[in-house]
Design an enzyme around this catalytic site. Structure first.
Site, PDB file in Angstrom:
ATOM      1  N   CYS A 185       0.806  -1.298  -0.137  1.00 16.23           N
ATOM      2  CA  CYS A 185      -0.048   0.112   0.109  1.00 16.23           C
ATOM      3  C   CYS A 185       0.679   1.412  -0.053  1.00 16.23           C
ATOM      4  O   CYS A 185       0.638   1.976  -1.086  1.00 16.23           O
ATOM      5  CB  CYS A 185      -0.906  -0.164   1.174  1.00 16.23           C
ATOM      6  SG  CYS A 185      -1.959   1.622   1.253  1.00 16.23           S
ATOM      7  N   CYS A 216      -1.561   1.577  -3.058  1.00 11.71           N
ATOM      8  CA  CYS A 216      -2.584   2.679  -2.673  1.00 11.71           C
ATOM      9  C   CYS A 216      -1.886   4.252  -2.683  1.00 11.71           C
ATOM     10  O   CYS A 216      -2.233   5.041  -3.555  1.00 11.71           O
ATOM     11  CB  CYS A 216      -3.313   2.405  -1.356  1.00 11.71           C
ATOM     12  SG  CYS A 216      -3.755   0.712  -1.236  1.00 11.71           S
ATOM     13  N   LYS A 252      -0.109   5.392  -5.948  1.00 11.81           N
ATOM     14  CA  LYS A 252      -1.155   5.432  -7.030  1.00 11.81           C
ATOM     15  C   LYS A 252      -1.835   6.536  -6.945  1.00 11.81           C
ATOM     16  O   LYS A 252      -2.074   7.132  -8.098  1.00 11.81           O
ATOM     17  CB  LYS A 252      -1.826   3.852  -6.936  1.00 11.81           C
ATOM     18  CG  LYS A 252      -2.907   3.910  -7.982  1.00 11.81           C
ATOM     19  CD  LYS A 252      -3.987   2.993  -7.711  1.00 11.81           C
ATOM     20  CE  LYS A 252      -4.624   3.256  -6.214  1.00 11.81           C
ATOM     21  NZ  LYS A 252      -5.593   2.209  -5.765  1.00 11.81           N
ATOM     22  N   TYR A 272      -9.047  -3.632 -11.293  1.00 17.06           N
ATOM     23  CA  TYR A 272      -9.085  -1.939 -10.829  1.00 17.06           C
ATOM     24  C   TYR A 272      -7.616  -1.629 -10.985  1.00 17.06           C
ATOM     25  O   TYR A 272      -7.395  -0.464 -11.342  1.00 17.06           O
ATOM     26  CB  TYR A 272      -9.503  -2.090  -9.325  1.00 17.06           C
ATOM     27  CG  TYR A 272      -8.604  -2.597  -8.270  1.00 17.06           C
ATOM     28  CD1 TYR A 272      -7.657  -1.707  -7.617  1.00 17.06           C
ATOM     29  CD2 TYR A 272      -8.553  -3.941  -7.867  1.00 17.06           C
ATOM     30  CE1 TYR A 272      -6.781  -2.207  -6.562  1.00 17.06           C
ATOM     31  CE2 TYR A 272      -7.734  -4.378  -6.819  1.00 17.06           C
ATOM     32  CZ  TYR A 272      -6.748  -3.679  -6.329  1.00 17.06           C
ATOM     33  OH  TYR A 272      -6.059  -4.062  -5.255  1.00 17.06           O
ATOM     34  N   GLU A 301      -6.861   1.639 -13.371  1.00 14.18           N
ATOM     35  CA  GLU A 301      -6.433   2.717 -12.773  1.00 14.18           C
ATOM     36  C   GLU A 301      -5.351   3.211 -13.483  1.00 14.18           C
ATOM     37  O   GLU A 301      -5.152   4.499 -13.773  1.00 14.18           O
ATOM     38  CB  GLU A 301      -6.194   2.394 -11.225  1.00 14.18           C
ATOM     39  CG  GLU A 301      -7.432   2.368 -10.187  1.00 14.18           C
ATOM     40  CD  GLU A 301      -7.019   1.876  -8.808  1.00 14.18           C
ATOM     41  OE1 GLU A 301      -7.788   2.119  -8.196  1.00 14.18           O
ATOM     42  OE2 GLU A 301      -6.036   1.203  -8.751  1.00 14.18           O
ATOM     43  N   HIS A 360     -27.337  21.292  -0.840  1.00 18.09           N
ATOM     44  CA  HIS A 360     -27.199  21.436  -2.318  1.00 18.09           C
ATOM     45  C   HIS A 360     -26.403  22.832  -2.623  1.00 18.09           C
ATOM     46  O   HIS A 360     -26.411  23.426  -1.562  1.00 18.09           O
ATOM     47  CB  HIS A 360     -28.968  22.040  -2.597  1.00 18.09           C
ATOM     48  CG  HIS A 360     -29.164  22.702  -3.992  1.00 18.09           C
ATOM     49  ND1 HIS A 360     -29.229  22.093  -5.045  1.00 18.09           N
ATOM     50  CD2 HIS A 360     -29.259  24.108  -4.213  1.00 18.09           C
ATOM     51  CE1 HIS A 360     -29.502  22.671  -6.204  1.00 18.09           C
ATOM     52  NE2 HIS A 360     -29.343  24.153  -5.698  1.00 18.09           N
ATOM     53  N   GLU A 394     -26.166  15.042  -3.522  1.00 18.20           N
ATOM     54  CA  GLU A 394     -27.513  14.944  -3.013  1.00 18.20           C
ATOM     55  C   GLU A 394     -28.484  14.196  -3.854  1.00 18.20           C
ATOM     56  O   GLU A 394     -29.610  13.763  -3.134  1.00 18.20           O
ATOM     57  CB  GLU A 394     -28.164  16.577  -3.465  1.00 18.20           C
ATOM     58  CG  GLU A 394     -28.162  17.026  -4.657  1.00 18.20           C
ATOM     59  CD  GLU A 394     -28.596  18.399  -4.753  1.00 18.20           C
ATOM     60  OE1 GLU A 394     -29.683  18.882  -4.422  1.00 18.20           O
ATOM     61  OE2 GLU A 394     -27.751  19.210  -5.117  1.00 18.20           O
TER      62      GLU A 394
END
Length: 464
Positions: free
Chosen positions: A43, A48, A51, A179, A183, A436, A441
């Site tokens: 990681c 992670c 990356k 992934y 990625e 908002h 939302e």
């Protein structure tokens, strides 16, 4: 002379192993840890963290182009790969230093070098002449990239080496559809490389919601990534000017670099586990029970090496549960249910719970969907669309899954994951007042399930 040198010896200095070592030491145990590469594990060192830094870098190309729509004049831009890699390396070195200091502060003895298991209580260190005896051994060696054997496979690089390329290749063929492959397709495309993604399956991102997969694939293509599905690489020939990649169809593609991102396998080769009596699975994963104990009572395993749920936060939870169980006398199971996760494709994905396909297989459901152009793309003149889905059980009204594709999806899914983990219903979402104007939302304003009336589509934030 003590029977054991340590109460716990951890093999592997990644997130799971480090968390277990620190917590065990804080509980009063004599703890040692060994890492053969760099502390921080996949990681922090080549996963992670670096990356995500590269993802940020690659997104600036689009941001510069968008700026004109918002009144900014951006001059000529250029990108320097060595500068990015140097900055990345400095940050990774800083993080590794923190890992090592934290271990030392907790009282853990830190070894640098390869460690292997000799028997249920003995560890051999490559840097030491004498073996080490430990009451408990924890295997936390993570995963390693897998490249199949085929003509020219030695010319491919993996997600380990891509972070240390001396230069950004002008063109790349990425093999894989998971992934990691997707990625890096976004990263390299955003930084200026011509990217072809070759995947043997019918659609990228197997295991994710089908509509999410299709949406991301369409947006990746719109950004310039060539995606070839239903194909595989038969051979790679390397020459002075790059690689000739022969596909299974017989077609040949030329590229400066071939990146294999066909998945990672548990890193157990040569650790001596089977000889010590530890049962391994079909992929080489360490077989463990709910408390991370192996078939040998004194040996445990956590993280990707167990092939349960290959996510850094999960490895950390497993390491903590192990320490709580073994060194605090509080039997604790790591919870692998309803784990939110993000995929930093471009556009990115945030997901928690069941996909539409998984939920339909379990019972009657309702699906709520919103697809729209977010505000940040309107003035920029881009057509990129966000996708949000809620999967709801028809009888209990419980939200079984949340799926988000678009800017900020990873940030949004962390909070949505809290609601799903608590068992929130669709009506709980409905009762929550919208913030908002935001993309998020939509999660609390979708009123009509997909069905007779068409799914609601909008082009910008709704009027108050």
């Amino acid at each position: 002379m003590a029977e054991f040198d340590f109460d716990l010896f951890v093999i592997g200095g990644g997130s799971g192993g480090v968390r277990a070592a620190r917590m065990a030491a804080e509980a009063g145990a004599r703890v040692a840890i060994a890492e053969e590469f760099r502390y921080g594990g996949t990681c922090v060192i080549r996963g992670c963290v670096p990356k995500k830094l590269l993802v940020y870098a690659s997104q600036f190309s689009e941001s510069f182009a968008d700026a004109a729509g918002f009144g900014w004049s951006v001059g000529e831009t250029s990108f320097d790969w060595p500068s990015l890699i140097a900055a990345k390396d400095a940050e990774i070195a800083r993080l590794e230093g923190i890992y090592v200091r934290n271990l030392g502060s907790a009282g853990v003895e830190v070894f640098r070098g390869r460690a292997t298991v000799a028997d249920p209580h003995t560890v051999h260190l490559a840097t030491h002449a004498h073996p080490v005896r430990a009451r408990h051994i924890l295997v936390a060696t993570g995963g390693t990239p897998f490249v199949p054997d085929f003509p020219g496979s030695e010319h491919a690089i993996t997600s380990n080496e891509v972070f240390d390329l001396p230069d950004l290749p002008a063109s790349v063929v990425i093999v894989g559809g998971g992934y990691i492959a997707c990625e890096f397709a976004g990263i390299l495309n955003g930084l200026g490389a011509a990217v072809t993604l070759a995947y043997r399956g019918p659609q990228i991102l197997r295991g994710f919601d089908d509509e999410v997969r299709a949406h991301v694939a369409d947006e990746m293509r719109a950004k310039g990534v060539e995606i070839l599905t239903g194909t595989d690489v038969a051979a790679i020939d390397k020459g002075a000017d790059g690689c000739a990649v022969t596909l299974a169809s017989g077609e040949t593609r030329r590229a400066g670099t071939v990146l294999y991102a066909t998945g990672r396998i548990p890193n157990t080769a040569g650790l001596g586990l089977e000889a010590a009596g530890v049962r391994l699975g079909r992929r080489g994963e360490v077989a463990v029970d709910a408390f991370s104990q192996t078939s040998v009572p004194s040996i445990y395993a956590v993280g990707d090496v167990t092939d349960r749920l290959a996510l850094t936060p999960v490895a950390i939870r497993e390491g903590a549960a192990f320490a709580e169980t073994v060194f605090r006398g509080n039997p604790t199971r790591a919870d692998h249910a309803l784990v939110p996760t993000a995929v930093f494709t471009q556009p990115e994905i945030g997901t928690v719970g069941l996909s539409e396909e998984q939920a339909r297989a379990e019972g009657e459901i309702e699906v709520y969907r919103a697809a729209f152009r977010p505000m940040n793309t309107i003035l920029a003149g881009r057509d990129e669309r966000m996708l949000m889905k809620l999967i709801v059980a028809a009888d209990s009204r419980r939200v079984l899954g949340v799926h988000i594709v678009g800017h900020g999806a990873g940030e949004m899914i962390q909070l949505a994951g809290v609601a799903v983990k608590m068992g929130a219903t669709k009506e709980d979402f409905d009762r929550t007042v919208a913030v908002h104007p935001t993309a998020a939302e939509e999660l609390v304003t979708m009123k009509t399930p997909v069905g007779a009336p068409p799914a609601r589509t909008r082009t910008a934030a709704p009027a108050p």
